[in-house]
Design a protein around this motif. Structure first.
Motif, PDB file in Angstrom:
ATOM      1  N   ASP A 292       0.834  -1.204   0.000  1.00  0.00           N
ATOM      2  CA  ASP A 292       0.000   0.000   0.000  1.00  0.00           C
ATOM      3  C   ASP A 292       0.872   1.258   0.000  1.00  0.00           C
ATOM      4  O   ASP A 292       0.584   2.220  -0.732  1.00  0.00           O
ATOM      5  CB  ASP A 292      -0.935  -0.018   1.210  1.00  0.00           C
ATOM      6  CG  ASP A 292      -2.022   1.022   1.109  1.00  0.00           C
ATOM      7  OD1 ASP A 292      -2.697   1.077   0.060  1.00  0.00           O
ATOM      8  OD2 ASP A 292      -2.195   1.790   2.076  1.00  0.00           O
TER       9      ASP A 292
ATOM     10  N   VAL B  51      -4.113  -0.514 -11.549  1.00  0.00           N
ATOM     11  CA  VAL B  51      -4.708  -1.847 -11.560  1.00  0.00           C
ATOM     12  C   VAL B  51      -4.006  -2.663 -12.641  1.00  0.00           C
ATOM     13  O   VAL B  51      -3.746  -2.175 -13.737  1.00  0.00           O
ATOM     14  CB  VAL B  51      -6.224  -1.760 -11.839  1.00  0.00           C
ATOM     15  CG1 VAL B  51      -6.810  -3.131 -12.113  1.00  0.00           C
ATOM     16  CG2 VAL B  51      -6.937  -1.093 -10.676  1.00  0.00           C
TER      17      VAL B  51
ATOM     18  N   ASP C 123      -5.327  -4.416  -7.415  1.00  0.00           N
ATOM     19  CA  ASP C 123      -6.724  -4.565  -7.799  1.00  0.00           C
ATOM     20  C   ASP C 123      -7.435  -3.226  -7.697  1.00  0.00           C
ATOM     21  O   ASP C 123      -6.862  -2.241  -7.240  1.00  0.00           O
ATOM     22  CB  ASP C 123      -7.411  -5.592  -6.899  1.00  0.00           C
ATOM     23  CG  ASP C 123      -6.819  -6.985  -7.045  1.00  0.00           C
ATOM     24  OD1 ASP C 123      -6.243  -7.285  -8.104  1.00  0.00           O
ATOM     25  OD2 ASP C 123      -6.942  -7.769  -6.085  1.00  0.00           O
ATOM     26  N   SER C 124      -8.689  -3.212  -8.088  1.00  0.00           N
ATOM     27  CA  SER C 124      -9.483  -1.980  -7.964  1.00  0.00           C
ATOM     28  C   SER C 124      -9.498  -1.491  -6.525  1.00  0.00           C
ATOM     29  O   SER C 124      -9.487  -0.295  -6.263  1.00  0.00           O
ATOM     30  CB  SER C 124     -10.921  -2.221  -8.419  1.00  0.00           C
ATOM     31  OG  SER C 124     -10.947  -2.624  -9.749  1.00  0.00           O
ATOM     32  N   TYR C 125      -9.530  -2.449  -5.621  1.00  0.00           N
ATOM     33  CA  TYR C 125      -9.479  -2.119  -4.201  1.00  0.00           C
ATOM     34  C   TYR C 125      -8.609  -3.164  -3.528  1.00  0.00           C
ATOM     35  O   TYR C 125      -8.986  -4.330  -3.431  1.00  0.00           O
ATOM     36  CB  TYR C 125     -10.882  -2.104  -3.585  1.00  0.00           C
ATOM     37  CG  TYR C 125     -10.870  -1.700  -2.141  1.00  0.00           C
ATOM     38  CD1 TYR C 125     -10.771  -0.372  -1.770  1.00  0.00           C
ATOM     39  CD2 TYR C 125     -10.916  -2.659  -1.143  1.00  0.00           C
ATOM     40  CE1 TYR C 125     -10.733   0.004  -0.443  1.00  0.00           C
ATOM     41  CE2 TYR C 125     -10.871  -2.298   0.191  1.00  0.00           C
ATOM     42  CZ  TYR C 125     -10.783  -0.962   0.534  1.00  0.00           C
ATOM     43  OH  TYR C 125     -10.732  -0.597   1.846  1.00  0.00           O
ATOM     44  N   GLY C 126      -7.413  -2.785  -3.134  1.00  0.00           N
ATOM     45  CA  GLY C 126      -6.529  -3.705  -2.437  1.00  0.00           C
ATOM     46  C   GLY C 126      -5.628  -4.498  -3.367  1.00  0.00           C
ATOM     47  O   GLY C 126      -5.347  -4.089  -4.497  1.00  0.00           O
TER      48      GLY C 126
END
Length: 149
Positions: free
Chosen positions: A78, A105, A124-127
């Protein structure tokens, strides 16, 4: 009567241990840019990846010290994502090179932790999602990834 006794000289010294703090635990990150034509649809194992490099073409390794914010491979990924989107620096003050597109992404971030364990995480799109170690590595020449100033 007294007799002289020769005794070896004894020296007593006090040795203070040097108070040195242990080196901080470190996570290193290498970002692999997805160069496939459908790269923004997500990472697939057959997609070609190119390691992000500095302007002089040397390897770009982002460094993050273990802290309250960085406690896992995912936390380090992150933080690398943030640096890769011009949202700061790594713990050595490195910024993202201006000649490479931002981390997106479909890209893959390789994280090696203080325990020497390495994981590969697709963005990914989220995470992130753990993926096997990529096998299709290419040079960073794709114009969709690089945009020279």
């Amino acid at each position: 009567m007294t007799t002289a006794v020769n005794r070896p000289l004894t020296v007593t010294a006090r040795i203070d241990a040097v108070d040195s703090a242990p080196a901080p635990a470190v996570y290193t990150a290498t970002v692999y840019m997805n160069t496939h034509r459908d790269n923004f649809d997500g990472y697939e194992p057959h997609h070609p990846l190119a390691a992000a490099t500095r302007r002089d073409d040397s390897a770009l390794r982002l460094v993050f010290h273990s802290s309250d914010r960085i406690r896992s491979h995912e936390d380090a990924a992150d933080a690398a994502f943030e640096v890769g989107n011009d949202q700061g620096t790594d713990d050595n003050g490195q910024t993202w090179p201006g000649n490479i597109r931002s981390v997106s992404v479909g890209d893959v971030i390789k994280i090696t932790g203080p325990d020497a364990r390495t994981v590969h995480l697709s963005v990914d799109s989220y995470g992130f999602t753990p993926v096997p170690e990529p096998t299709t590595l290419v040079a960073l020449t794709d114009p969709r990834v690089t945009h020279r100033d």
